[in-house]
Design an enzyme around this catalytic site. Sequence first.
Site, short mmCIF file in Angstrom:
data_model
loop_
_atom_site.label_atom_id
_atom_site.label_comp_id
_atom_site.label_asym_id
_atom_site.label_seq_id
_atom_site.Cartn_x
_atom_site.Cartn_y
_atom_site.Cartn_z
N ASP A 1 6.24 37.66 -8.92
CA ASP A 1 4.65 37.01 -9.78
C ASP A 1 4.04 36.21 -9.22
O ASP A 1 5.13 35.12 -9.22
CB ASP A 1 4.86 37.25 -10.93
CG ASP A 1 4.03 36.85 -12.07
OD1 ASP A 1 2.30 37.84 -12.35
OD2 ASP A 1 3.70 37.00 -12.96
N ASP B 1 -0.56 34.14 -4.08
CA ASP B 1 -1.52 34.18 -5.27
C ASP B 1 -2.22 32.15 -4.51
O ASP B 1 -1.40 31.37 -5.10
CB ASP B 1 -0.86 33.41 -6.67
CG ASP B 1 -2.03 32.75 -7.63
OD1 ASP B 1 -2.91 33.10 -6.68
OD2 ASP B 1 -1.61 32.95 -8.52
N GLU C 1 -4.72 38.18 -5.16
CA GLU C 1 -5.56 37.33 -5.99
C GLU C 1 -7.14 36.24 -5.98
O GLU C 1 -6.74 35.76 -4.52
CB GLU C 1 -4.56 36.61 -6.85
CG GLU C 1 -5.87 36.23 -8.85
CD GLU C 1 -5.25 35.46 -9.69
OE1 GLU C 1 -3.68 35.51 -9.91
OE2 GLU C 1 -5.60 34.53 -10.56
N GLY D 1 -0.52 32.41 -21.49
CA GLY D 1 0.13 32.66 -22.98
C GLY D 1 -0.59 32.61 -23.54
O GLY D 1 -0.88 33.91 -23.73
N HIS E 1 -4.25 40.27 -15.14
CA HIS E 1 -3.57 38.94 -15.89
C HIS E 1 -3.62 38.70 -16.28
O HIS E 1 -4.23 38.96 -17.17
CB HIS E 1 -2.93 38.19 -14.27
CG HIS E 1 -2.30 38.06 -13.24
ND1 HIS E 1 -1.29 37.69 -12.68
CD2 HIS E 1 -2.55 39.22 -12.15
CE1 HIS E 1 -0.48 38.00 -11.64
NE2 HIS E 1 -1.84 39.31 -11.80
N ASP F 1 3.94 39.33 -20.43
CA ASP F 1 5.24 38.19 -20.31
C ASP F 1 4.44 37.44 -21.95
O ASP F 1 5.78 37.55 -22.61
CB ASP F 1 4.58 37.30 -18.91
CG ASP F 1 6.27 36.12 -19.49
OD1 ASP F 1 6.59 36.91 -20.24
OD2 ASP F 1 5.96 35.13 -18.71
P1 13P Z 1 0.42 36.85 -21.00
O1 13P Z 1 0.22 35.69 -20.30
O2 13P Z 1 -0.64 37.38 -20.84
O3 13P Z 1 2.04 37.88 -20.80
O4 13P Z 1 0.20 36.59 -19.20
C1 13P Z 1 1.27 37.63 -18.21
C2 13P Z 1 0.95 37.34 -17.11
O5 13P Z 1 -0.39 37.30 -16.11
C3 13P Z 1 2.44 37.30 -15.52
O6 13P Z 1 1.29 37.04 -14.35
O1 G3H Z 2 1.99 34.37 -14.95
C1 G3H Z 2 2.83 33.41 -16.00
C2 G3H Z 2 4.21 34.26 -16.24
O2 G3H Z 2 3.63 33.90 -17.63
C3 G3H Z 2 5.00 33.37 -16.17
O3 G3H Z 2 5.48 31.99 -16.40
O4 G3H Z 2 6.43 30.38 -14.57
O5 G3H Z 2 6.44 30.64 -17.60
O6 G3H Z 2 7.73 32.46 -15.61
P1 G3H Z 2 6.44 30.94 -15.89
ZN ZN Z 3 -0.62 36.07 -14.16
#
Ligand code: 13P
Ligand code: G3H
Ligand code: ZN
Length: 306
Positions: A81, A103, A133, A180, A209, A254
């Site tokens: 990701d 990205d 992206e 977030g 996303h 996430d």
């Molecule tokens: P959320 O923070 O809305 O769960 O999005 C997660 C995301 O886009 C990970 O790439």
């Molecule tokens: O795209 C963002 C995800 O929520 C990942 O977050 O870098 O804190 O693992 P992180």
């Molecule tokens: Zn994301």
Amino acid sequence: MLVTNKEIQVEAQKGKYAVGAFNTSNVEITQAIIEAHEELNAPVIIATSTSAIKYCGIDVLSSVVRTMAQKAKIPVSLHLDHGTDYDLIIGCIRNGWTSIMIDGSHAPLEENIALTKEIVKICHATGISVEAELGRLGGIEDNISVDERDARLTDPAEAVRFVNETQCDTLAIAIGTSHGAYKFKGEAKLAFDRLEEIRNRVDVPLVLHGASSVIPEIIEKANKYGADLGAAKGVPIEDIKKAISLGITKVNIDTDLRLAFTAGIREILSEKPELFDPRKIIGAGRALIKEVVKNKIEVLGSAGKA
Ligand code: 13P
Ligand code: G3H
Ligand code: ZN
């Protein structure tokens, strides 16, 4: 079985449903995601961020996800990701990831194209699919100017050029969501007009996303047991369904899993103060994540599609 994002999303595009890309960083979250999908016979994308890979260790996270994926009867993709670091991308390729996101969304268009092209060349030579992206994530607030809004959201004409030149397999677009738990100050607002125009002009499967809904019942539970999650607000489920009906085939989640983990663990620690077995504590977080993931599968329409 292990497959690529491209395989999963091309099927989803044909069947007009979406597949969840759920972030993991440990054994329990991965178990919750894969078990939920096995029970509902749904394909799944397991997403790993750079910081998740650093937290767990690239070889360990690879072993955890790949071992569970190989045992599973459903299609599972192991996806990087928001890849931004060349060495990490190569590390993921060497450690069995089946899908990479490059990205370059914060770079100017020409740079994003050049970077994405390079990663596509490497990944395609090894049978790995690539998500790229275009556009920058961020809420569309009422006080934002039209120019600012346009600069942030994905431009449909640029998307056509970007996909043609980079040959990326799937494309993440910006239509007003953000990462977030605090996505919107007022009402949620997504640029469905953009999504529709991009879908009409670009062939590759599209990705959303920042798609957590920040489920009110989970927030309530977490707050009841001591969390302070103030004005948390996500993308309404109806908006997720609309985005899927307009062509989104990968929905990234996430935050909703993090919130479920927190709520489940807070609840058990508060209800059973005598508890100190980590398996029972973390297990409660895992159980609530699994419940949330099962719900998502129904919303996305991926149940029974494995
Ligand atoms: P959320 O923070 O809305 O769960 O999005 C997660 C995301 O886009 C990970 O790439
Ligand atoms: O795209 C963002 C995800 O929520 C990942 O977050 O870098 O804190 O693992 P992180
Ligand atoms: Zn994301």
